[in-house]
Write a protein that holds these residues in place. Sequence first.
Motif, PDB file in Angstrom:
ATOM      1  N   ALA A  70       8.610   4.381  11.310  1.00 19.71           N
ATOM      2  CA  ALA A  70      10.008   4.301  11.747  1.00 19.71           C
ATOM      3  C   ALA A  70      10.447   5.617  12.380  1.00 19.71           C
ATOM      4  N   TRP A  71      10.044   6.734  11.791  1.00 18.97           N
ATOM      5  CA  TRP A  71      10.411   8.048  12.314  1.00 18.97           C
ATOM      6  C   TRP A  71       9.888   8.229  13.735  1.00 18.97           C
ATOM      7  N   LEU A  72       8.665   7.741  13.996  1.00 19.02           N
ATOM      8  CA  LEU A  72       8.082   7.856  15.331  1.00 19.02           C
ATOM      9  C   LEU A  72       8.934   7.159  16.388  1.00 19.02           C
ATOM     10  N   TYR A  73       9.624   6.107  15.993  1.00 16.06           N
ATOM     11  CA  TYR A  73      10.471   5.356  16.912  1.00 16.06           C
ATOM     12  C   TYR A  73      11.960   5.685  16.754  1.00 16.06           C
ATOM     13  N   ASN A  74      12.223   6.795  16.074  1.00 12.39           N
ATOM     14  CA  ASN A  74      13.579   7.313  15.889  1.00 12.39           C
ATOM     15  C   ASN A  74      14.474   6.365  15.090  1.00 12.39           C
ATOM     16  N   PHE A  75      13.904   5.680  14.116  1.00 19.93           N
ATOM     17  CA  PHE A  75      14.674   4.850  13.195  1.00 19.93           C
ATOM     18  C   PHE A  75      14.752   5.572  11.851  1.00 19.93           C
ATOM     19  N   THR A  76      15.763   5.257  11.098  1.00 19.88           N
ATOM     20  CA  THR A  76      15.842   5.776   9.739  1.00 19.88           C
ATOM     21  C   THR A  76      15.587   4.627   8.765  1.00 19.88           C
ATOM     22  N   CYS A  77      15.019   4.940   7.646  1.00 21.63           N
ATOM     23  CA  CYS A  77      14.700   3.941   6.624  1.00 21.63           C
ATOM     24  C   CYS A  77      15.640   4.085   5.441  1.00 21.63           C
ATOM     25  N   ALA A  78      15.771   3.000   4.725  1.00 20.23           N
ATOM     26  CA  ALA A  78      16.537   3.038   3.488  1.00 20.23           C
ATOM     27  C   ALA A  78      15.780   3.852   2.448  1.00 20.23           C
ATOM     28  N   GLU A  79      16.493   4.387   1.517  1.00 16.51           N
ATOM     29  CA  GLU A  79      15.869   5.103   0.407  1.00 16.51           C
ATOM     30  C   GLU A  79      14.987   4.122  -0.378  1.00 16.51           C
ATOM     31  N   GLN A  80      13.753   4.501  -0.631  1.00 11.59           N
ATOM     32  CA  GLN A  80      12.801   3.603  -1.310  1.00 11.59           C
ATOM     33  C   GLN A  80      13.324   3.055  -2.620  1.00 11.59           C
ATOM     34  N   ALA A  81      13.935   3.897  -3.399  1.00  8.70           N
ATOM     35  CA  ALA A  81      14.352   3.504  -4.744  1.00  8.70           C
ATOM     36  C   ALA A  81      15.424   2.425  -4.732  1.00  8.70           C
ATOM     37  N   ARG A  82      16.182   2.345  -3.635  1.00  9.35           N
ATOM     38  CA  ARG A  82      17.275   1.358  -3.566  1.00  9.35           C
ATOM     39  C   ARG A  82      17.130   0.419  -2.380  1.00  9.35           C
ATOM     40  N   ALA A  83      15.976   0.361  -1.797  1.00  6.81           N
ATOM     41  CA  ALA A  83      15.754  -0.466  -0.608  1.00  6.81           C
ATOM     42  C   ALA A  83      15.759  -1.951  -0.948  1.00  6.81           C
ATOM     43  N   THR A  84      16.076  -2.751   0.048  1.00  6.09           N
ATOM     44  CA  THR A  84      15.915  -4.194  -0.047  1.00  6.09           C
ATOM     45  C   THR A  84      14.630  -4.542   0.677  1.00  6.09           C
ATOM     46  N   VAL A  85      13.705  -5.197  -0.027  1.00  4.28           N
ATOM     47  CA  VAL A  85      12.386  -5.501   0.521  1.00  4.28           C
ATOM     48  C   VAL A  85      12.254  -7.004   0.684  1.00  4.28           C
ATOM     49  N   LEU A  86      11.914  -7.438   1.889  1.00  9.06           N
ATOM     50  CA  LEU A  86      11.661  -8.847   2.176  1.00  9.06           C
ATOM     51  C   LEU A  86      10.184  -8.992   2.494  1.00  9.06           C
ATOM     52  N   ASP A  87       9.489  -9.817   1.735  1.00  8.30           N
ATOM     53  CA  ASP A  87       8.059 -10.069   1.942  1.00  8.30           C
ATOM     54  C   ASP A  87       7.897 -11.515   2.372  1.00  8.30           C
ATOM     55  N   ILE A  88       7.628 -11.727   3.664  1.00  9.98           N
ATOM     56  CA  ILE A  88       7.423 -13.069   4.191  1.00  9.98           C
ATOM     57  C   ILE A  88       5.940 -13.382   4.083  1.00  9.98           C
ATOM     58  N   GLY A  89       5.622 -14.497   3.420  1.00  9.22           N
ATOM     59  CA  GLY A  89       4.226 -14.812   3.120  1.00  9.22           C
ATOM     60  C   GLY A  89       3.777 -14.034   1.897  1.00  9.22           C
ATOM     61  N   CYS A  90       4.633 -14.006   0.884  1.00 10.43           N
ATOM     62  CA  CYS A  90       4.408 -13.150  -0.283  1.00 10.43           C
ATOM     63  C   CYS A  90       3.313 -13.650  -1.216  1.00 10.43           C
ATOM     64  N   GLY A  91       2.875 -14.899  -1.045  1.00  8.39           N
ATOM     65  CA  GLY A  91       1.860 -15.425  -1.953  1.00  8.39           C
ATOM     66  C   GLY A  91       2.385 -15.441  -3.372  1.00  8.39           C
ATOM     67  N   SER A  92       1.622 -14.911  -4.280  1.00  6.40           N
ATOM     68  CA  SER A  92       2.061 -14.907  -5.675  1.00  6.40           C
ATOM     69  C   SER A  92       2.817 -13.626  -6.048  1.00  6.40           C
ATOM     70  N   GLY A  93       3.220 -12.845  -5.061  1.00  3.37           N
ATOM     71  CA  GLY A  93       4.154 -11.754  -5.264  1.00  3.37           C
ATOM     72  C   GLY A  93       3.616 -10.437  -5.783  1.00  3.37           C
TER      73      GLY A  93
END
Length: 84
Positions: A19-42
């Motif tokens: 994300a940094w390479l493309y000049n985006f900022t990320c959410a803080e890991q500890a409080r991020a919302t994570v979406l896993d598409i095709g999560c299988g058994s999680g």
Amino acid sequence: MNPLYSSWHYSPAAIASAAWLYNFTCAEQARATVLDIGCGSGESLLCHASAYPESTCVGVDIDPERINAAMTAADIIFIFTVWG
């Protein structure tokens, strides 16, 4: 590499670096919302949720048996609140 992730490609540090390479900022890991598409058994979501309990993890999969397995695993380790 954080041993919680099966490959460095999936680690939050790798995602933040990309994300940094493309000049985006990320959410803080500890409080991020994570979406896993095709999560299988999680497995990845369960690892992330156990490492960062203040984060929100959502998994989506087309296979109902895999979703049921993920929900069962989450119930067993008391990480997620599962809505049916």
